[in-house]
Each structure stands twice: as C-alpha cells, then as structure tokens.
Design a protein around this motif. Structure first.
Motif, PDB file in Angstrom:
ATOM      1  N   GLN A 231      37.401  -7.503  13.537  1.00 15.07           N
ATOM      2  CA  GLN A 231      37.692  -8.370  14.680  1.00 15.07           C
ATOM      3  C   GLN A 231      38.284  -7.609  15.868  1.00 15.07           C
ATOM      4  OE1 GLN A 231      40.966 -10.945  14.997  1.00 15.07           O
ATOM      5  NE2 GLN A 231      41.777 -10.498  12.972  1.00 15.07           N
ATOM      6  N   PHE A 232      38.050  -8.183  17.049  1.00 15.91           N
ATOM      7  CA  PHE A 232      38.469  -7.631  18.346  1.00 15.91           C
ATOM      8  C   PHE A 232      40.003  -7.599  18.469  1.00 15.91           C
ATOM      9  CE2 PHE A 232      39.903  -9.038  22.582  1.00 15.91           C
ATOM     10  CZ  PHE A 232      39.400  -8.049  23.410  1.00 15.91           C
TER      11      PHE A 232
ATOM     12  N   ASN B   9      40.404 -11.811  24.913  1.00 14.50           N
ATOM     13  CA  ASN B   9      39.086 -11.976  24.288  1.00 14.50           C
ATOM     14  C   ASN B   9      38.239 -12.928  25.142  1.00 14.50           C
ATOM     15  OD1 ASN B   9      36.887 -12.588  22.700  1.00 14.50           O
ATOM     16  ND2 ASN B   9      38.070 -13.037  20.853  1.00 14.50           N
ATOM     17  N   PRO B  10      37.125 -12.443  25.743  1.00  9.35           N
ATOM     18  CA  PRO B  10      36.330 -13.339  26.589  1.00  9.35           C
ATOM     19  C   PRO B  10      35.796 -14.555  25.838  1.00  9.35           C
ATOM     20  CG  PRO B  10      35.271 -11.173  26.345  1.00  9.35           C
ATOM     21  CD  PRO B  10      36.620 -11.079  25.703  1.00  9.35           C
TER      22      PRO B  10
ATOM     23  N   GLN C  52      34.245 -10.041  18.875  1.00  5.42           N
ATOM     24  CA  GLN C  52      35.050 -10.986  19.657  1.00  5.42           C
ATOM     25  C   GLN C  52      34.962 -12.390  19.047  1.00  5.42           C
ATOM     26  OE1 GLN C  52      33.257 -10.156  23.472  1.00  5.42           O
ATOM     27  NE2 GLN C  52      34.624  -8.441  23.866  1.00  5.42           N
ATOM     28  N   ILE C  53      33.764 -12.767  18.628  1.00  5.92           N
ATOM     29  CA  ILE C  53      33.610 -14.077  17.967  1.00  5.92           C
ATOM     30  C   ILE C  53      34.351 -14.077  16.628  1.00  5.92           C
ATOM     31  CG2 ILE C  53      31.911 -15.638  16.895  1.00  5.92           C
ATOM     32  CD1 ILE C  53      29.982 -14.857  19.169  1.00  5.92           C
ATOM     33  N   CYS C  54      34.334 -12.929  15.961  1.00 11.02           N
ATOM     34  CA  CYS C  54      35.021 -12.786  14.673  1.00 11.02           C
ATOM     35  C   CYS C  54      36.516 -13.109  14.811  1.00 11.02           C
ATOM     36  CB  CYS C  54      34.816 -11.355  14.169  1.00 11.02           C
ATOM     37  SG  CYS C  54      35.462 -11.085  12.525  1.00 11.02           S
TER      38      CYS C  54
ATOM     39  N   LEU D  45      29.655 -19.261  24.813  1.00 15.97           N
ATOM     40  CA  LEU D  45      28.690 -19.411  23.707  1.00 15.97           C
ATOM     41  C   LEU D  45      27.333 -19.857  24.234  1.00 15.97           C
ATOM     42  CD1 LEU D  45      31.046 -21.104  21.104  1.00 15.97           C
ATOM     43  CD2 LEU D  45      30.254 -18.728  21.110  1.00 15.97           C
ATOM     44  N   GLU D  46      27.364 -20.820  25.144  1.00 12.76           N
ATOM     45  CA  GLU D  46      26.119 -21.333  25.723  1.00 12.76           C
ATOM     46  C   GLU D  46      25.388 -20.198  26.451  1.00 12.76           C
ATOM     47  OE1 GLU D  46      25.049 -24.525  25.257  1.00 12.76           O
ATOM     48  OE2 GLU D  46      23.214 -23.816  26.245  1.00 12.76           O
TER      49      GLU D  46
END
Ligand SMILES: Cc1cc2nc3c(=O)[nH]c(=O)nc-3n(C[C@H](O)[C@H](O)[C@H](O)COP(=O)(O)OP(=O)(O)OC[C@H]3O[C@@H](n4cnc5c(N)ncnc54)[C@H](O)[C@@H]3O)c2cc1C
Length: 418
Positions: free
Chosen positions: A92-93, A388-389, A374-376, A398-399
């Motif tokens: 993870q970030f 974290n963007p 980053q999603i992690c 996400l879109e």
C-alpha cells in the motif's frame, strides 16, 4: 435509590465503546459501560482492516488480541468468472500497518471488553438504556437490568456506541435514511474441512456473483470459515425454502464455492440481515457524542465497519477528555468532519463497487502498480491520508480511472483483432 455518578457513560461494549472507554479511563476520568447483552454475543463484522490496529494499540488492546491467535489477514482477493485480482497490504501507498486479523466477533469483542474491565472500567451487562434526560450537558440515564430493576446513572458526558441499537438517535428522533439502497445478506459459519492451503486463508476473498451480488469468504484460525452473500433483496427472493435450504442453493449456484462448500457443516442456521444502512441528523449534541455504527453505516463491502467504529471511538474519546478538562470543542470541525471523511471515502468505493466501476478497475488487463497501491491503501482503511489521490479525490478518481481503462482497451481492440 441515589443515582450512580460517573464522568462518562458509554452505551455499548462493542469495539467502538470499549476503545472510547479505555482512552477516557486512561486519562483519569470515571467511566462506566452499560451493555444490553451478555458476552460473548454474536455480531457480524469479522474482517478487520490494518488501520484499526493503530487504534487497538492506542487503547491498550493489542497484546490481549494477539494472545488469542486469530487468523492474520494480509490482503483482499477479488474473484470474478475465474479472474483474480489480489491486493496485498504490504504494497500500500500509505505507510502503516500491513496486516490485521479475521476474527469471530463474539471472541474478539469479549477480549476487548475483558481487557477494558481489567483496566478498571466496570461493564454492566444485560443492562439496557431505556431513557435519557439531558440537563445542559449533564444527563440522567435510566437503565433496566435483567431482573427488570430500574436505576439511574448521572453522567457529565455520554458516548453512545450502541451499534445497531442506535440508542440516542432513536430516543431523540435523530435517525435519517442513508443514501444506500436496501440490501440483504444471508450468512453462516461453516466447518471448512475442504479448505486447502491454496485457498489462502490469510486474506478475505470477495467473489463477484453477478452485478450487485457478491460473496465474502473469511477463514478463521479455528478451521471455521464465515461465508456470506450480499445483494439486492430481489436476488434472494428467487431462492426458496428454509434459511439453510436457501443458503445451500446459493452455494450451489456459484462455481467458485460449489465444490469446497458442498455439504459443509454449518455452525448455526444461516442468518438473514437487511436494512443496515442508516445515518443521523447530527453526530454530537450538548453532553453526548455518537460513535461507530450509530453515526453512519453504509455497507459490509470493504469491511470498513470496525475500522470506522474504532477510529470514531478514539476521536470522540480524545475530544471528550478535552471537553471535561474545560476546553470548548468545535465538534463539527473536529469530530463530524473527520468521521465523514472516512465514511464518504468508503461511500465512493461502495457506490463504485455496486455500479460496476470497480470491476473494470480490479479486473483490467494491465493495472498500473502505483495506482493499485493507492487503491490498496483505501482497502487497508487508510481513508484519512489526503496525500493519496484515491482518498483526496475519492468521488471522481475511480470513474476517471475506469474511463481511461475503457478508452485504452478500445484502442487496443483493433490490434488484438488483427
Ligand atoms: C452483513 C454485514 C457484514 C459486515 N461485515 C463486516 C466486516 O467484515 N468487517 C467490518 O469491519 N465490519 C463489518 N460489518 C459492520 C460491523 O458489523 C459494524 O460496523 C461493527 O460491529 C460496529 O461496531 P460498534 O462498536 O459500533 O457496534 P456493535 O459491535 O454493534 O456494538 C454495539 C453494542 O451496543 C449494545 N447495545 C445496543 N443497544 C443497547 C442499549 N439500549 N443499551 C445498552 N447497550 C446496547 C449492543 O448489544 C452491542 O453489543 C458488517 C455489517 C453487516 C450488516
């Protein structure tokens, strides 16, 4: 009878209440917990996130939980039609914990409750709050014990951590519907004798069953595995019979589960649950603060419940201590804001999950490692890390990513076909 007097009354001995009670007690204030049930008691919410480890540590609970030997969890695995997307918290970030536990909550919650009692916080079990009267920020709470005896507790402050009980919102008409549509779950604990090493018990597996319907597989260290189906209520209507018959038919309908869980022994009859999503018009008031599920609970997807419960319990406790020390607290800025930051980040991910946006991201051909990490961090519960963007821009990122993946895969199409 003269009312008992405490500085802080905590309603509910779940993770949110015990974390809050531990921290207020450590600061030297007189705290008492009242809990409606007797422990151990069943509650759902078995897959933790690494972010809650920081809070368990702060509350002084880590050592006692470690001693229980619960199954360690290092990530999350998503499965759809034979395709697999693995997230490992070590990647993870955000810097932070890279593991946590998968816990039967009856045992986990009892461990926290016993630990806080050993620290000096009394817990009155089988004691239900029935009324609260506020006089400024002071309050008199009426409770009824298992023999039906009524008594009063005077408190300088109340932390309402009553989970699905929603004590203060119900007594003062604060409940409001959440923006999530109604969903249903059917789940059980299974004696997972067919669990093989390559079933990798060290993380949660989420299986996409069909759009809007998914399954959790949460193995415990005692050989039992929690198995749950979640989705639109109408999906469940097509399965008939007793809860067990419906549960077995659901297992048979998903190829990823059918073999491993065929004829599996169930530890209890499958439990249905629905309409869990709820919020309130305020998270605080003169003399009280709401924590955990009493604030806003969205959905079981992403296992955010215990993390939001413990982080809000910790945040509330710190503010209550400052309030009792005479400071004027801006509850909206220091409490509601941070709690909603966490809830709203998960809201974007829950919405994206049910709309299928996350499917496109999780199961894309060539994920970009930096973005995946980053999603992690969100999946690990680090939803307050604004560097974290995918936290900072949770409602658009996400879109945009899914659109980019679609454009890139369309661009590749002629190449693949030629
Ligand atoms: C289907 C489903 C699956 C889920 N899976 C997960 C998951 O995998 N991971 C995760 O983190 N979360 C999960 N959750 C969410 C999780 O259940 C909750 O977020 C979590 O238990 C909240 O903790 P809490 O301390 O706020 O409340 P609770 O754990 O519910 O504790 C509240 C306590 O208050 C007591 N109480 C209630 N009313 C009164 C009263 N009147 N007087 C005194 N005491 C009272 C209750 O008896 C209870 O013990 C799931 C939820 C659902 C619906």
């Amino acid at each position: 009878m003269t009312p008992e007097k405490v500085d802080v009354l905590v309603i509910g001995a779940g993770p949110s209440g015990t974390v809050a009670a531990s921290l207020v007690n450590k600061a030297g204030f007189r705290v008492k917990i009242v809990e409606k049930q007797t422990f151990p008691r069943f509650v759902i919410g078995e897959s933790l996130l690494p972010r809650c480890m920081e809070v368990l540590d702060d509350a002084g609970f880590l050592e006692a939980v470690e001693a229980k030997g619960f199954q360690k969890k290092f990530g999350a695995k998503f499965v759809k039609n034979g395709r697999v997307c693995d997230y490992f918290f070590a990647d993870q970030f955000t810097e932070g914990w890279n593991w946590t536990w998968q816990v039967p909550r009856a045992e986990f919650d009892k461990t926290l409750a016993d630990t806080v009692e050993r620290m000096g916080v009394p817990i009155a079990y089988e004691t239900t709050v029935t009324a609260i009267q506020f006089n400024g920020s002071d309050s008199v709470t009426t409770v009824v014990d298992k023999e039906g005896h009524e008594s009063q507790i005077e408190a300088r402050f109340i932390i309402d951590s009553s989970g699905y009980g929603r004590v203060i919102p119900r007594l003062f008409n604060l409940d409001r519907p959440s923006n999530q549509p109604p969903r249903r779950a059917l789940f059980a604990h299974t004696v997972d004798v067919n669990r093989a090493m390559d079933d990798e018990p060290n993380r949660i597996t989420i299986v996409v069953h069909q759009r809007g319907v998914w399954i959790w597989i949460i193995p415990f260290s005692n050989g039992v595995t929690s198995l749950g189906f979640v989705g639109r209520p109408d999906f469940f209507d097509s399965f008939e019979g007793t809860p067990e018959e419906r549960f077995r038919a659901l297992i048979a309908s998903q190829p990823y589960l059918a073999e491993r869980f065929r004829d599996v022994k169930l530890v209890f009859e499958p439990k249905p649950l629905e309409s869990w999503s709820m919020t309130t018009s305020t998270f605080h008031g003169d003399g009280f603060v709401l924590t955990g599920n009493v604030t806003e609970f969205l959905d079981p997807m992403f296992s955010s419940g215990v993390t939001l419960a413990t982080v809000s319990g910790q945040t509330a406790a710190r503010l209550v201590i400052r309030h009792l020390d005479g400071e004027v607290i801006d509850w909206q800025r220091e409490y509601t804001g941070p709690v909603m930051q966490g809830v709203n980040t998960f809201r974007s991910y829950v919405t994206a999950w049910y709309e299928g946006t996350l499917d496109a991201i999780f199961f894309c051909e060539n994920p970009i490692p930096e973005i995946k990490n980053q999603i992690c961090s969100v999946l690990a519960g680090y939803v307050w890390d604004l560097r974290n963007p995918f936290v900072r821009n949770h409602n658009t990122a996400l879109e945009r990513l899914a659109q980019r993946i679609e454009v890139e895969s369309e661009a590749l199409q002629p190449v693949l076909l030629s």
